[in-house]
Write an enzyme that holds these catalytic residues in place. Structure first.
Site, PDB file in Angstrom:
ATOM      1  N   GLY A  45     -89.215   7.021 -58.110  1.00 33.07           N
ATOM      2  CA  GLY A  45     -89.632   8.356 -57.664  1.00 33.07           C
ATOM      3  C   GLY A  45     -90.435   8.275 -56.388  1.00 33.07           C
ATOM      4  O   GLY A  45     -90.415   7.241 -55.699  1.00 33.07           O
ATOM      5  N   ASN A  46     -91.111   9.328 -56.055  1.00 31.37           N
ATOM      6  CA  ASN A  46     -91.996   9.307 -54.889  1.00 31.37           C
ATOM      7  C   ASN A  46     -93.177  10.243 -55.128  1.00 31.37           C
ATOM      8  O   ASN A  46     -93.244  10.906 -56.153  1.00 31.37           O
ATOM      9  CB  ASN A  46     -91.221   9.674 -53.611  1.00 31.37           C
ATOM     10  N   ARG A  47     -94.104  10.282 -54.159  1.00 28.51           N
ATOM     11  CA  ARG A  47     -95.378  10.965 -54.404  1.00 28.51           C
ATOM     12  C   ARG A  47     -95.329  12.468 -54.124  1.00 28.51           C
ATOM     13  O   ARG A  47     -96.343  13.144 -54.155  1.00 28.51           O
ATOM     14  CB  ARG A  47     -96.471  10.327 -53.541  1.00 28.51           C
ATOM     15  N   SER A  48     -94.164  13.006 -53.829  1.00 31.52           N
ATOM     16  CA  SER A  48     -94.094  14.450 -53.550  1.00 31.52           C
ATOM     17  C   SER A  48     -94.576  15.253 -54.764  1.00 31.52           C
ATOM     18  O   SER A  48     -94.202  14.968 -55.893  1.00 31.52           O
ATOM     19  CB  SER A  48     -92.655  14.833 -53.216  1.00 31.52           C
ATOM     20  N   ALA A  98     -88.303  16.075 -51.506  1.00 33.97           N
ATOM     21  CA  ALA A  98     -88.287  14.678 -51.065  1.00 33.97           C
ATOM     22  C   ALA A  98     -87.228  13.965 -51.915  1.00 33.97           C
ATOM     23  O   ALA A  98     -87.532  13.456 -52.993  1.00 33.97           O
ATOM     24  CB  ALA A  98     -89.663  14.053 -51.260  1.00 33.97           C
TER      25      ALA A  98
END
Ligand code: CTP
Length: 410
Positions: free
Chosen positions: A208-211, A275
């Protein structure tokens, strides 16, 4: 006279800055607004209701139980106002509003407000920075209220700090610019992608990512406020759904791709704030992966949703907006994406600001211009983006997509 025809309820809490509300009422009226005043019992200890009756020609409402008033004053005022401006908004008033109390005329009016709600905080800096106030303000903002200030400056007790109420002119400016946007996107259908995507590795793990999705949700909230019909294709986020939005929940980039491709041609505007993971694991392992020695992860490319919409759109959407996160050559890189992905506008972010935070610093890049904006709240940036979208919607000089893209490879 740019508040001409607007009806504004000014609500006073009991704080020393209540005297500035007198000036605020005058300023709103000078700009053409019709003003009614509601005061808490505490506010009447700082300024007299008679002052406001004299200014506005209507009695200031101080009592939910007034016997000489036959109807329900809070329902009438909440319905009447295009906006309710709470100034000063004290720590106590903010807390009571957050918890949904309605036990005085001001809180009950707020609960019935159909228009925009503004809080203009004023308190000692320790009260403002108190975790309870900060968390209450976050909740109110997420529910759609606008919080104006406070600013850093001299406080009532002579100390200097963050907690000073905005000056009446600045409050009037903010309210005016906010109300000026009301309904300018009425009838416009807007599709927004928001949040991260999760690319499953096994039943319990993902890439995943930090969005956080805050940028996309802020655009959704502002578009709704401006009268648009809004659908959010949302990755996994922890945010309340903006009132009135349709939400299509997805997890992976492929699900988001499918959700967008099956509906984009029903929208006037598509804004890709998500994102999206560019890669996913080659395969999702059916059982939980057990630990062992080192392991290699093989990834494959995900479809590029923005580029696919850019390539496949015929007439709709008329305006396609993408985001770009860059660490260098911001404008040049954004212009490259604008062309490669067939977008009309790229919101280019400095990678150092924005992801996960409350504010953002962006440059708006379209075919003919690049406008660097100062760092601002995501809500303010959302309005800037929507202003530009509106200009693009009205701009007939844009190349017709169906000519440029006919026969383009899928
Ligand atoms: N986007 C998308 N589908 C993807 C990847 C990105 O729709 N698979 C969209 C995003 O929603 C965003 C824009 O494309 O609007 C970002 O483009 P991207 O090329 O991913 O730019 P960066 O995130 O800045 O990454 P990079 O420059 O590393 O490619």
């Amino acid at each position: 006279m740019s508040l001409q025809g607007k009806r504004i309820v000014v609500g006073l809490g009991g704080g020393i800055a209540a005297f500035k509300a007198v000036q605020l009422v005058r300023e709103l009226m000078r700009r053409g607004a019709e003003v009614r005043v509601v005061m808490t019992e505490a506010a009447t200890r700082f300024v007299g209701p008679i002052t406001f009756a004299g200014l506005t020609g209507k009695p200031a409402v101080t009592d939910l139980w007034a016997e000489d008033y036959a109807g329900e004053v809070h329902v009438e005022l909440g319905e009447w106002g295009d906006a309710v401006v709470i100034a000063p908004a004290t720590m106590n008033l903010i807390a009571r509003a957050t918890s949904g109390q309605a036990n005085d005329a001001l809180l009950a009016t707020l609960a019935c407000a159909r228009g925009d709600v503004f809080f203009v905080p004023s308190m000692h800096q320790r009260m403002w920075l108190h975790p309870a106030t900060q968390s209450n303000v976050r909740v109110l903002t997420e529910r759609g209220a606008v919080v104006l200030g406070p600013v850093n400056g001299p406080l009532a007790n002579g100390e200097v700090g963050e907690g000073r109420m905005l000056e009446p002119d600045d409050i009037a400016d903010a309210v005016e610019s906010h109300l000026a946007h009301s309904d300018d996107l009425a009838g416009t259908r807007v599709l927004i992608t928001a949040g991260p995507t999760h690319e499953a590795l096994d039943p319990v793990r993902f890439l995943g990512n930090r969005s956080t999705g805050r940028m996309g949700y802020a655009i959704a909230a502002q578009a709704l406020r401006r009268g648009a019909e809004v659908t959010i294709v949302s990755g996994p986020v922890q945010l309340p759904v903006p009132t009135g939005a349709e939400v299509v929940p997805v997890r992976s980039a492929r699900q988001m791709h499918e959700a967008v491709m099956s509906r984009f041609d029903r929208f006037d505007v598509v804004i890709m704030a998500a994102a999206v993971a560019d890669y996913r694991p080659v395969q999702r392992v059916a059982q939980k992966i057990k630990k062992g020695g080192s392991m290699k992860l093989e990834l494959v490319r995900n479809p590029d949703i923005l580029a696919d919409v850019g390539a496949k759109r015929v007439q709709q959407p008329s305006v396609l907006v993408g985001f770009a996160l860059e660490t260098e050559n911001l404008e040049q890189a954004a212009r490259g994406k604008l062309e490669q992905k067939g977008a009309d506008l790229i919101v280019a972010n400095e990678a150092s600001v924005g992801l996960g935070g409350d504010s953002n610093c962006a440059t708006l890049v379209d075919a003919t211009s690049a406008s660097p904006l100062p760092e601002m709240s995501k809500r303010a940036l959302a309005d800037q983006i929507l202003d530009r979208v509106r200009t693009l919607l009205k701009n007939p000089s844009r190349k017709p997509r169906h000519e440029a893209k006919r026969g383009a490879p899928n």
